[in-house]
Design an enzyme around this catalytic site. Sequence first.
Site, PDB file in Angstrom:
ATOM      1  N   SER A  11      -0.254  16.899  -0.740  1.00 24.48           N
ATOM      2  CA  SER A  11      -0.753  16.668   0.609  1.00 24.48           C
ATOM      3  C   SER A  11      -0.207  15.378   1.220  1.00 24.48           C
ATOM      4  O   SER A  11      -0.313  15.184   2.425  1.00 24.48           O
ATOM      5  CB  SER A  11      -2.282  16.604   0.611  1.00 24.48           C
ATOM      6  N   ASP A 103      -1.122   6.384  -4.721  1.00 26.48           N
ATOM      7  CA  ASP A 103      -1.616   7.401  -3.792  1.00 26.48           C
ATOM      8  C   ASP A 103      -2.423   6.714  -2.694  1.00 26.48           C
ATOM      9  O   ASP A 103      -3.537   6.253  -2.933  1.00 26.48           O
ATOM     10  CB  ASP A 103      -2.485   8.415  -4.534  1.00 26.48           C
TER      11      ASP A 103
END
Length: 139
Positions: A11, A103
């Site tokens: 994503s 992340d």
Amino acid sequence: MKILVLCTGNSCRSQMAHGFLQSFDKNLTVRSAGTEASGKLNANAVKAMNEIGIDISKHTSDSVDLYLDQEWDYVITVCGGANEACPAFMGKVKNRIHIGFDDPSHAEGSEDFIWSEFIRVRNQIKDAFYKFYQDNIKK
């Protein structure tokens, strides 16, 4: 040249790397996928890429299973720290490479801090993937 960028959720980081590689060379076949694909793109990843003129909003968050039966020149994993397990690709691949990043979707704090993490990681991805492109693809 076929390149698959692989992570867990597909994503954010893998999507940005996918966008950068495609922007470096339109003739590359680039896909990104995840072992546990979220099914959607992170809105901040899309926004961070749009900010520099790369539109990834039409990308899809796909399961790696879609690509296992294909042959790849490169499979690049982009997962980051020690608490994150990098997925393994069991398909046909000539070169496996790991280029890890934090992340930014796990960043906590103010909106400004979280946004700054997306920009920091985006810029790291751009630099690392441009180096990969220069060293391995553009001959």
